[in-house]
Design a protein around this motif. Structure first.
Motif, PDB file in Angstrom:
ATOM      1  N   LEU A 121       0.865  -1.184   0.000  1.00 39.64           N
ATOM      2  CA  LEU A 121       0.000   0.000   0.000  1.00 39.64           C
ATOM      3  C   LEU A 121       0.896   1.227   0.000  1.00 39.64           C
ATOM      4  O   LEU A 121       1.391   1.631   1.054  1.00 39.64           O
ATOM      5  CB  LEU A 121      -0.896   0.013   1.244  1.00 39.64           C
ATOM      6  CG  LEU A 121      -2.329  -0.491   1.120  1.00 39.64           C
ATOM      7  CD1 LEU A 121      -3.017  -0.421   2.476  1.00 39.64           C
ATOM      8  CD2 LEU A 121      -3.107   0.305   0.091  1.00 39.64           C
ATOM      9  N   TYR A 134      -0.720   3.518   2.944  1.00 40.06           N
ATOM     10  CA  TYR A 134      -0.815   2.799   4.220  1.00 40.06           C
ATOM     11  C   TYR A 134      -1.204   3.756   5.342  1.00 40.06           C
ATOM     12  O   TYR A 134      -2.074   3.455   6.158  1.00 40.06           O
ATOM     13  CB  TYR A 134       0.523   2.118   4.539  1.00 40.06           C
ATOM     14  CG  TYR A 134       0.521   1.366   5.853  1.00 40.06           C
ATOM     15  CD1 TYR A 134       0.109   0.044   5.912  1.00 40.06           C
ATOM     16  CD2 TYR A 134       0.926   1.997   7.035  1.00 40.06           C
ATOM     17  CE1 TYR A 134       0.087  -0.647   7.122  1.00 40.06           C
ATOM     18  CE2 TYR A 134       0.909   1.323   8.243  1.00 40.06           C
ATOM     19  CZ  TYR A 134       0.490  -0.008   8.273  1.00 40.06           C
ATOM     20  OH  TYR A 134       0.458  -0.671   9.472  1.00 40.06           O
ATOM     21  N   VAL A 137      -4.934   5.001   4.836  1.00 35.30           N
ATOM     22  CA  VAL A 137      -5.929   3.967   5.123  1.00 35.30           C
ATOM     23  C   VAL A 137      -5.988   3.637   6.613  1.00 35.30           C
ATOM     24  O   VAL A 137      -7.069   3.412   7.158  1.00 35.30           O
ATOM     25  CB  VAL A 137      -5.615   2.694   4.296  1.00 35.30           C
ATOM     26  CG1 VAL A 137      -6.466   1.515   4.754  1.00 35.30           C
ATOM     27  CG2 VAL A 137      -5.841   2.963   2.814  1.00 35.30           C
ATOM     28  N   ASN A 138      -4.843   3.651   7.277  1.00 36.12           N
ATOM     29  CA  ASN A 138      -4.812   3.203   8.670  1.00 36.12           C
ATOM     30  C   ASN A 138      -4.834   4.323   9.711  1.00 36.12           C
ATOM     31  O   ASN A 138      -4.961   4.034  10.902  1.00 36.12           O
ATOM     32  CB  ASN A 138      -3.574   2.332   8.890  1.00 36.12           C
ATOM     33  CG  ASN A 138      -3.711   0.973   8.230  1.00 36.12           C
ATOM     34  OD1 ASN A 138      -4.521   0.147   8.631  1.00 36.12           O
ATOM     35  ND2 ASN A 138      -2.924   0.754   7.178  1.00 36.12           N
ATOM     36  N   ILE A 165     -13.673   0.321   6.244  1.00 39.44           N
ATOM     37  CA  ILE A 165     -12.219   0.399   6.424  1.00 39.44           C
ATOM     38  C   ILE A 165     -11.871   0.570   7.906  1.00 39.44           C
ATOM     39  O   ILE A 165     -10.992  -0.125   8.439  1.00 39.44           O
ATOM     40  CB  ILE A 165     -11.635   1.557   5.588  1.00 39.44           C
ATOM     41  CG1 ILE A 165     -11.727   1.216   4.092  1.00 39.44           C
ATOM     42  CG2 ILE A 165     -10.187   1.842   5.985  1.00 39.44           C
ATOM     43  CD1 ILE A 165     -11.355   2.365   3.177  1.00 39.44           C
ATOM     44  N   ARG A 169      -9.686  -2.160  10.137  1.00 39.79           N
ATOM     45  CA  ARG A 169      -8.372  -1.838  10.706  1.00 39.79           C
ATOM     46  C   ARG A 169      -8.367  -1.904  12.229  1.00 39.79           C
ATOM     47  O   ARG A 169      -7.289  -1.952  12.839  1.00 39.79           O
ATOM     48  CB  ARG A 169      -7.911  -0.472  10.215  1.00 39.79           C
ATOM     49  CG  ARG A 169      -8.581   0.713  10.886  1.00 39.79           C
ATOM     50  CD  ARG A 169      -8.264   2.013  10.208  1.00 39.79           C
ATOM     51  NE  ARG A 169      -8.706   3.155  10.996  1.00 39.79           N
ATOM     52  CZ  ARG A 169      -8.812   4.404  10.535  1.00 39.79           C
ATOM     53  NH1 ARG A 169      -8.499   4.662   9.257  1.00 39.79           N
ATOM     54  NH2 ARG A 169      -9.207   5.386  11.328  1.00 39.79           N
ATOM     55  N   ILE A 174      -4.414  -2.596   7.884  1.00 38.70           N
ATOM     56  CA  ILE A 174      -4.590  -3.027   6.498  1.00 38.70           C
ATOM     57  C   ILE A 174      -3.252  -2.830   5.797  1.00 38.70           C
ATOM     58  O   ILE A 174      -2.762  -1.704   5.685  1.00 38.70           O
ATOM     59  CB  ILE A 174      -5.704  -2.211   5.813  1.00 38.70           C
ATOM     60  CG1 ILE A 174      -7.027  -2.412   6.561  1.00 38.70           C
ATOM     61  CG2 ILE A 174      -5.850  -2.610   4.342  1.00 38.70           C
ATOM     62  CD1 ILE A 174      -8.124  -1.434   6.166  1.00 38.70           C
ATOM     63  N   LEU A 180      -7.261  -4.198   0.898  1.00 37.30           N
ATOM     64  CA  LEU A 180      -8.121  -3.010   0.874  1.00 37.30           C
ATOM     65  C   LEU A 180      -9.219  -3.142  -0.170  1.00 37.30           C
ATOM     66  O   LEU A 180     -10.382  -2.799   0.089  1.00 37.30           O
ATOM     67  CB  LEU A 180      -7.286  -1.764   0.592  1.00 37.30           C
ATOM     68  CG  LEU A 180      -8.056  -0.451   0.479  1.00 37.30           C
ATOM     69  CD1 LEU A 180      -8.792  -0.118   1.765  1.00 37.30           C
ATOM     70  CD2 LEU A 180      -7.103   0.685   0.082  1.00 37.30           C
ATOM     71  N   SER A 181      -8.880  -3.657  -1.348  1.00 36.56           N
ATOM     72  CA  SER A 181      -9.882  -3.794  -2.413  1.00 36.56           C
ATOM     73  C   SER A 181     -10.981  -4.775  -2.028  1.00 36.56           C
ATOM     74  O   SER A 181     -12.152  -4.583  -2.377  1.00 36.56           O
ATOM     75  CB  SER A 181      -9.211  -4.230  -3.722  1.00 36.56           C
ATOM     76  OG  SER A 181      -8.678  -5.537  -3.622  1.00 36.56           O
TER      77      SER A 181
END
Length: 307
Positions: A121, A134, A137-138, A165, A169, A174, A180-181
């Motif tokens: 990521l 990364y 997303v996190n 999401i 997490r 993730i 993620l997808s």
């Protein structure tokens, strides 16, 4: 050297810049597909180019070595490239190209994390700076994720995607694009041909690389410069980018900028900095799309700066 990336609308771009002299600027050099062809076909130009990707710069430096002093390459964001030119160089710029897209090599390289099938990521154009996918997303809050999915991915269910999401997490970070997808979902719905995962990835990529502001800043720098007798060609790959380019070119072509309610022009009616050269966006032919399916959403618009 053959490029590992297929340049979109290559024939159309070559035709636009075939007769210019002076300096040609490639704001998004990539793997030099456009620039190498233009240099080869037009002996009267010099190239000034930039890119954020070290791998692309290293490849293109070698690919363009035979053109010697006709080539100058910077590592830079494209919005800052004009600032690196001296007054004499700016005076001689006759063409500007910006291909606002991710290269096939970046997408296909697993470690770059651009693809929904990647095991990483990242998604940074410049892997040496900035936050990665990364971190977004996190660490982004639910509201921050919702915002980028709604604004940059144009996803109506942005809040729901953000919730999935955040929930995932909480169990564990993730770590991959593939993971993620699966969380976001790869099945299209509401009649859309593109999956939610692809649109969410697009949104994250735009956020990480500040892509829309980069485009706006590039266009503003062109307007604020003393460029004249210069063709500006922008290739975009999604509606947000194309809308920015289309509306900016319309504004540049306006001679009168008085408010619509004014009975008589009081602005001087001399504010246009040139004219739009493409009434409609130029798109790839069916033959090109058949050879390179990733070109299907490309749109190219051209403006002639003539102050």
């Amino acid at each position: 050297m053959q490029s590992p990336h297929k340049s979109v609308l290559l024939d159309e771009v070559k035709e636009i810049f075939t007769q210019i002299g002076g300096i040609f600027i490639d704001c998004t050099l990539g793997y030099a597909g456009h620039s190498s062809e233009i240099l080869e076909n037009n002996k009267n130009i010099k190239l000034i180019a930039c890119d954020r990707d070290d791998e692309a710069i290293n490849f293109s430096t070698k690919r363009l070595a035979n053109f010697g002093e006709r080539v100058k390459i910077y590592k830079s964001t494209f919005s800052n490239l004009l600032d690196k030119l001296d007054k004499n160089e700016l005076k001689n710029v006759r063409g500007i190209l910006a291909d606002i897209g991710v290269s096939s090599l970046q997408i296909d390289k697993n470690e770059r994390g651009f693809s929904i099938n990647s095991n990483t990521l990242d998604m940074r154009m410049d892997t040496s700076s900035g936050i990665s996918a990364y971190e977004v997303v996190n660490s982004y809050s639910h509201d921050e994720l919702s915002r980028i999915f709604f604004e940059y991915g144009e996803l109506k269910n942005a809040k729901n995607i953000a919730s999935k999401i955040v929930s995932a997490r909480e169990q564990a970070p993730i770590k991959s694009a593939k993971e993620l997808s699966e969380i976001v979902g790869t099945k299209s719905f509401n009649g859309r041909s593109v999956s939610p995962a692809i649109l969410a990835f697009q949104a994250i990529r735009i956020e990480i690389n500040n892509e829309l502001n980069e485009l706006k800043n590039l266009l503003q720098s062109i307007k604020n410069s003393e460029l004249n007798d210069c063709l500006v060609c922008i290739i975009s790959f999604h509606s947000l980018e194309d809308r920015i380019v289309k509306n900016t070119f319309k504004d540049w072509a306006k001679s009168c900028i008085c408010p619509s309610g004014v009975m008589r022009c009081v602005c001087g009616n001399n504010h246009a900095i040139g004219k739009i050269m493409t009434k409609k966006a130029i798109t790839p032919s069916q033959a090109e799309i058949k050879q390179n399916s990733r070109s299907s959403c490309a749109k190219m618009r051209v403006f002639k700066v003539s102050r």
